[in-house]
Design a protein around this motif. Structure first.
Motif, PDB file in Angstrom:
ATOM      1  N   GLU B 226     -12.028  78.405  48.833  1.00  0.00           N
ATOM      2  CA  GLU B 226     -11.930  78.462  47.360  1.00  0.00           C
ATOM      3  C   GLU B 226     -12.628  77.250  46.735  1.00  0.00           C
ATOM      4  O   GLU B 226     -13.433  77.383  45.817  1.00  0.00           O
ATOM      5  CB  GLU B 226     -10.468  78.434  46.913  1.00  0.00           C
ATOM      6  N   GLU B 227     -12.320  76.078  47.288  1.00  0.00           N
ATOM      7  CA  GLU B 227     -12.875  74.823  46.753  1.00  0.00           C
ATOM      8  C   GLU B 227     -14.410  74.839  46.842  1.00  0.00           C
ATOM      9  O   GLU B 227     -15.109  74.446  45.901  1.00  0.00           O
ATOM     10  CB  GLU B 227     -12.293  73.653  47.569  1.00  0.00           C
ATOM     11  N   PHE B 228     -14.895  75.329  47.983  1.00  0.00           N
ATOM     12  CA  PHE B 228     -16.349  75.391  48.176  1.00  0.00           C
ATOM     13  C   PHE B 228     -17.009  76.350  47.177  1.00  0.00           C
ATOM     14  O   PHE B 228     -18.084  76.069  46.646  1.00  0.00           O
ATOM     15  CB  PHE B 228     -16.658  75.842  49.621  1.00  0.00           C
ATOM     16  N   LEU B 229     -16.343  77.485  46.906  1.00  0.00           N
ATOM     17  CA  LEU B 229     -16.976  78.517  46.075  1.00  0.00           C
ATOM     18  C   LEU B 229     -16.874  78.252  44.577  1.00  0.00           C
ATOM     19  O   LEU B 229     -17.671  78.772  43.792  1.00  0.00           O
ATOM     20  CB  LEU B 229     -16.339  79.879  46.372  1.00  0.00           C
ATOM     21  N   LYS B 230     -15.889  77.454  44.209  1.00  0.00           N
ATOM     22  CA  LYS B 230     -15.613  77.255  42.782  1.00  0.00           C
ATOM     23  C   LYS B 230     -16.840  76.695  42.056  1.00  0.00           C
ATOM     24  O   LYS B 230     -17.441  75.722  42.490  1.00  0.00           O
ATOM     25  CB  LYS B 230     -14.428  76.306  42.624  1.00  0.00           C
ATOM     26  N   ASN B 231     -17.198  77.392  40.982  1.00  0.00           N
ATOM     27  CA  ASN B 231     -18.332  77.008  40.130  1.00  0.00           C
ATOM     28  C   ASN B 231     -19.696  77.069  40.819  1.00  0.00           C
ATOM     29  O   ASN B 231     -20.670  76.494  40.324  1.00  0.00           O
ATOM     30  CB  ASN B 231     -18.125  75.609  39.523  1.00  0.00           C
ATOM     31  N   ASP B 235     -25.350  82.981  46.121  1.00  0.00           N
ATOM     32  CA  ASP B 235     -26.589  83.503  46.713  1.00  0.00           C
ATOM     33  C   ASP B 235     -26.363  83.615  48.221  1.00  0.00           C
ATOM     34  O   ASP B 235     -25.277  83.293  48.723  1.00  0.00           O
ATOM     35  CB  ASP B 235     -27.794  82.630  46.370  1.00  0.00           C
ATOM     36  N   GLN B 236     -27.389  84.048  48.943  1.00  0.00           N
ATOM     37  CA  GLN B 236     -27.231  84.295  50.386  1.00  0.00           C
ATOM     38  C   GLN B 236     -26.742  83.081  51.162  1.00  0.00           C
ATOM     39  O   GLN B 236     -25.903  83.175  52.042  1.00  0.00           O
ATOM     40  CB  GLN B 236     -28.565  84.754  50.959  1.00  0.00           C
ATOM     41  N   ASN B 237     -27.287  81.914  50.816  1.00  0.00           N
ATOM     42  CA  ASN B 237     -26.907  80.687  51.518  1.00  0.00           C
ATOM     43  C   ASN B 237     -25.452  80.331  51.311  1.00  0.00           C
ATOM     44  O   ASN B 237     -24.743  79.921  52.242  1.00  0.00           O
ATOM     45  CB  ASN B 237     -27.773  79.514  51.037  1.00  0.00           C
ATOM     46  N   ILE B 238     -25.022  80.466  50.048  1.00  0.00           N
ATOM     47  CA  ILE B 238     -23.626  80.142  49.716  1.00  0.00           C
ATOM     48  C   ILE B 238     -22.681  81.107  50.454  1.00  0.00           C
ATOM     49  O   ILE B 238     -21.674  80.685  51.014  1.00  0.00           O
ATOM     50  CB  ILE B 238     -23.408  80.247  48.175  1.00  0.00           C
ATOM     51  N   VAL B 239     -23.079  82.392  50.480  1.00  0.00           N
ATOM     52  CA  VAL B 239     -22.246  83.384  51.172  1.00  0.00           C
ATOM     53  C   VAL B 239     -22.126  83.004  52.651  1.00  0.00           C
ATOM     54  O   VAL B 239     -21.033  82.985  53.215  1.00  0.00           O
ATOM     55  CB  VAL B 239     -22.843  84.812  51.018  1.00  0.00           C
ATOM     56  N   LYS B 240     -23.248  82.649  53.254  1.00  0.00           N
ATOM     57  CA  LYS B 240     -23.259  82.301  54.670  1.00  0.00           C
ATOM     58  C   LYS B 240     -22.349  81.095  54.953  1.00  0.00           C
ATOM     59  O   LYS B 240     -21.536  81.111  55.882  1.00  0.00           O
ATOM     60  CB  LYS B 240     -24.709  81.977  55.087  1.00  0.00           C
ATOM     61  N   LYS B 241     -22.488  80.069  54.113  1.00  0.00           N
ATOM     62  CA  LYS B 241     -21.656  78.858  54.315  1.00  0.00           C
ATOM     63  C   LYS B 241     -20.175  79.174  54.106  1.00  0.00           C
ATOM     64  O   LYS B 241     -19.323  78.703  54.864  1.00  0.00           O
ATOM     65  CB  LYS B 241     -22.098  77.761  53.340  1.00  0.00           C
ATOM     66  N   ALA B 242     -19.893  79.969  53.055  1.00  0.00           N
ATOM     67  CA  ALA B 242     -18.482  80.310  52.760  1.00  0.00           C
ATOM     68  C   ALA B 242     -17.864  81.056  53.944  1.00  0.00           C
ATOM     69  O   ALA B 242     -16.706  80.813  54.304  1.00  0.00           O
ATOM     70  CB  ALA B 242     -18.404  81.162  51.505  1.00  0.00           C
TER      71      ALA B 242
END
Lengths: 166, 280
Positions: B226-231, B235-242
């Motif tokens: 949650e903390e990572f995704l907030k704000n 995109d593809q990179n964020i999805v992969k890291k999450a």
């Protein structure tokens, strides 16, 4: 409403009163007995015992107007309730249009799951006389069949809806 | 084994009668879990208090900043309730995957909670919706974070005679996605589940809350993800890291329903699908 109390009698049973298929019934039920077991002990064997853990839907009855699995209810919970079992829907000599539809559509093979299917269908069509295929699937969610699959039964519900609309 | 059944229709009646009852006792609501332990002879309690028709437990109310959902609400009542659909969409969505229609007509949301199962669908949706639980003992109420009194499978920290009266869900404008992996498409106990409540603006997650089922001894939140995704703009990179983060913050086990490795993988797939959905 005022509080109620049930206490074991000298035979170690609860005495309950309820309406079964339109008739007033008094019964003595064991504390560990499920509604399913109590109904079958009273001779209403159309309600089938399949899994006994709520997984198969064969024991469904209409309880105070809603379909419920009777294996997940203690028998004493039927006190003062109104219950309809498959025997209250139709008989061999006088079948309900839903039962006729299941036979005509070829939806019945071994037949064990059918009372539960009929109960679910009745509850659906009482509320929604013209359901979509998705709505039919949704209401038969909890009724497992191990013989025919589900195609014929979905057709049977559609046919039953047509018969009832006439 | 029950010897006496006392049934009450109001909390007033329940609390005024409790002092007169001197046997070991247990509450009964929908009974879908209790009946199984009863028929297996596992229930030794002599006095069962039937609270299935207590009117105060069957309310769904819009209360200024919160929505109140009574613990005695039957699961089937949640699906089309307009207040639930508007403010607790995760819960309305969860009903589709929740046992079968004939069980949903019997089982209560409060029973799902106090049973404290790690796979409880209703609790998964409530946790993602940031709900609190309202406990009541003789009209002394405690409002606590939902998961704070769940101590493990079937273990819940309630005081003697205390009941879960209902749940308070903050009125935050959001949408929800509910995923559950089962042996069949419908009607089964979850191998793993993910529920995400979110509000996206121009692909950016302004609000995000994630809860998971069947990957820990109880329903859990995913605070690091949650903390990572907030704000963040998705995109593809964020999805992969999450997906990597969420896998690192759970430690599921192998059991009768699934394997730890599969559960981790499926949670990651669910998150990926859910995040794609948030950006349309």
């Amino acid at each position: 409403m005022k509080s109620e109390n049930l206490t074991l009698n000298k035979n170690g049973k609860f005495e309950i009163n309820f309406t079964l298929n339109g008739k007033e019934i008094s019964a003595q039920v064991k504390p560990k007995e499920t509604l399913l077991e109590a109904l079958r002990a009273l001779g209403y064997k159309g309600t089938k015992k399949g899994c006994d853990t709520g997984d198969c839907g064969s024991c469904a009855v209409i309880f105070n107007g809603k379909p419920k699995v009777s294996c997940l209810m203690p028998a004493f919970a039927a006190h003062k309730a109104e219950i309809i079992t498959i025997e209250g829907i139709g008989s061999v000599s006088k079948p309900h249009p839903i039962q006729e539809a299941f036979v005509e559509a070829g939806a019945v093979q071994c037949g064990y799951c059918i009372p539960g299917m009929i109960i679910s269908t009745k509850a659906l069509l009482d509320k929604n006389p013209n359901p979509s295929e998705e709505e039919i699937k949704h209401s038969l969610d909890g009724n497992l069949c191990r013989c025919t699959g589900y195609v014929k039964q979905i057709e049977a519900v559609k046919l039953a809806a047509k018969k009832l609309a006439k | 084994m029950p010897e006496i059944i006392e049934k009450y229709y109001s909390l007033k009646e329940l609390w005024s009668s409790l002092n007169k009852l001197n046997k070991s006792r247990k509450y009964l609501a929908g009974g879908t879990d209790l009946t199984i332990s009863l028929s297996y002879g596992e229930e030794k309690t002599e006095l069962w208090i039937d609270i299935s028709d207590i009117k105060e437990l069957s309310l769904i109310e819009d209360r200024k900043e919160f929505v109140f959902i009574g613990a005695g609400i039957k699961v089937s009542q949640l699906e089309n309730n307009p207040i639930v659909k508007k403010w607790v969409p995760a819960l309305a969505e969860s009903v589709k995957y929740y046992a079968s229609p004939s069980i949903r007509n019997t089982a209560t949301l409060g029973g799902n909670y106090v049973n404290a199962s790690p796979c409880a669908d209703g609790v998964l949706a409530l946790a993602a919706s940031q709900a609190s639980v309202v406990l009541n003992l003789k009209n002394r109420r405690r409002t606590l974070p939902l998961l704070s009194i769940i101590k493990g499978p079937k273990k819940i920290d309630l005081k003697k005679d205390e009941i879960a009266e209902g749940f308070l869900v903050p009125k935050i404008k959001h949408e929800a996605v509910f995923y559950k992996m089962m042996a069949r498409k419908r009607f089964g106990i979850s191998k793993a589940g993910l529920c995400i409540c979110y509000r996206a603006n121009n692909k950016k997650l302004e609000y995000v809350s994630i809860a998971l089922s069947s990957v820990a001894p109880s329903i859990v939140k995913a605070p690091k993800t949650e903390e990572f995704l907030k704000n963040k703009k998705i995109d593809q990179n964020i999805v992969k890291k999450a997906c990597e983060i969420i896998k690192s913050e759970i430690s599921p086990i192998d059991d009768i329903r699934s394997q730890a490795e599969y559960r981790k993988e499926i949670i990651s797939v669910f998150l990926q699908r859910a995040l794609q959905k948030t950006i349309g």
